[in-house]
Structure formats: structure tokens, C-alpha cells
Write a protein that holds these residues in place. Sequence first.
Motif, PDB file in Angstrom:
ATOM      1  N   UNK A 182       2.541   0.455   4.295  1.00  0.00           N
ATOM      2  CA  UNK A 182       1.329   0.023   4.881  1.00  0.00           C
ATOM      3  C   UNK A 182      -0.016   0.804   4.324  1.00  0.00           C
ATOM      4  N   UNK A 183      -1.148   0.199   4.106  1.00  0.00           N
ATOM      5  CA  UNK A 183      -2.325   0.746   3.781  1.00  0.00           C
ATOM      6  C   UNK A 183      -2.493   0.656   2.260  1.00  0.00           C
ATOM      7  N   UNK A 198      -1.413  -4.045   1.774  1.00  0.00           N
ATOM      8  CA  UNK A 198      -0.244  -4.205   2.635  1.00  0.00           C
ATOM      9  C   UNK A 198      -0.671  -3.785   4.004  1.00  0.00           C
ATOM     10  N   UNK A 199      -0.329  -4.397   5.058  1.00  0.00           N
ATOM     11  CA  UNK A 199      -0.555  -4.387   6.539  1.00  0.00           C
ATOM     12  C   UNK A 199       0.495  -4.090   7.316  1.00  0.00           C
ATOM     13  N   UNK A 200       1.775  -4.662   7.078  1.00  0.00           N
ATOM     14  CA  UNK A 200       2.999  -4.514   7.561  1.00  0.00           C
ATOM     15  C   UNK A 200       4.011  -4.511   6.220  1.00  0.00           C
ATOM     16  N   UNK A 201       5.192  -3.804   6.564  1.00  0.00           N
ATOM     17  CA  UNK A 201       6.324  -3.944   5.719  1.00  0.00           C
ATOM     18  C   UNK A 201       7.576  -3.776   6.334  1.00  0.00           C
ATOM     19  N   UNK A 202       8.431  -4.609   6.031  1.00  0.00           N
ATOM     20  CA  UNK A 202       9.848  -4.452   6.685  1.00  0.00           C
ATOM     21  C   UNK A 202      10.893  -4.639   5.398  1.00  0.00           C
ATOM     22  N   UNK A 203      11.478  -3.492   5.433  1.00  0.00           N
ATOM     23  CA  UNK A 203      12.616  -3.395   4.315  1.00  0.00           C
ATOM     24  C   UNK A 203      13.701  -4.487   4.752  1.00  0.00           C
TER      25      UNK A 203
END
Length: 145
Positions: A99-100, A85-90
Motif C-alpha cells: 500500500x502506497x 497501490x491503494x490496497x493489497x491482499x496476498x
Amino acid sequence: MSKILQWLLFTVAFAIGLSGFAINATSLNSGRHDITVEILGGKHFMTSKLQGIMAAPNQSEIKAKVLHIEQSKEFQDKWYLELEILESKNITGGNFAQTGDKVKAFTIQSSPNFSTNNIITAQAEFLGDAHGGFFRLNNIQVVKE
């Protein structure tokens, strides 16, 4: 017991369950709608009772690196993935994509439009419980670099 009181007790039990206690709610009588709620606390109960609790409906928008891809042996249109996971938006519910993290996922499509080491974006829903699970990916797009 009135429907409102029954709903209130169940809601309180659910809220307590979210705070770290295990909940066991069962019907007292199949002909009646009364319920009994058993609240179990402590580390011993937490590990055994939380096993069956599923993640609430959730949705996130993620950007991830594809680390591994493998076709299911049972279903020709199902693909298993390992992602970073590089970016995450709920979007809704809990955000289980951090992330990570390296996570397991799957998608249903005849032929994926991405490969190992591609960066992708997707809508992700976590399906699982406290002991693990998979992200179901939809609307996968390859990020053009």
C-alpha cells in the motif's frame, strides 16, 4: 547421491538463500546427478549475485489508482501502466504490492476498459527480481464510485 539427499541439500540451500545469502548450485557431472552448493555471504556478494534471482510464483489482489497508461510500440494488445497501490491482499507466494507504492505494470488486452485516474481492482503477479520488475495484471475491473 540419493534423490532424497540431493533434494534436501537443494532445499536447505534455497532456505539459506531466502535468508539473505546468495546461492550458486551447479551440477558436478552431466552424467551424474550430484550437485555442489556454494554459499556466498556478505554485502559485496549480495549485490552482485542476487541480480538474477526471480520472484517466486506469487499472486495478489490489488486496488490501485491508474497514474499513467501507454500502449506498447511493439505489441498492439500490450499496455504499460503506472499505478499507486491503494490496497493489497496476498493470495499466494510473496506479496510484492505494498500500500502506497507506485509501481509499473502491464496488461494484455485489445482495448483497456479503464483510463488515467480510474481506480481499478485486479489480480497482480510480480515478474522481476531484487532490482525491479513489472506486475502482470489480469481480471481488471473499474471501481464504481
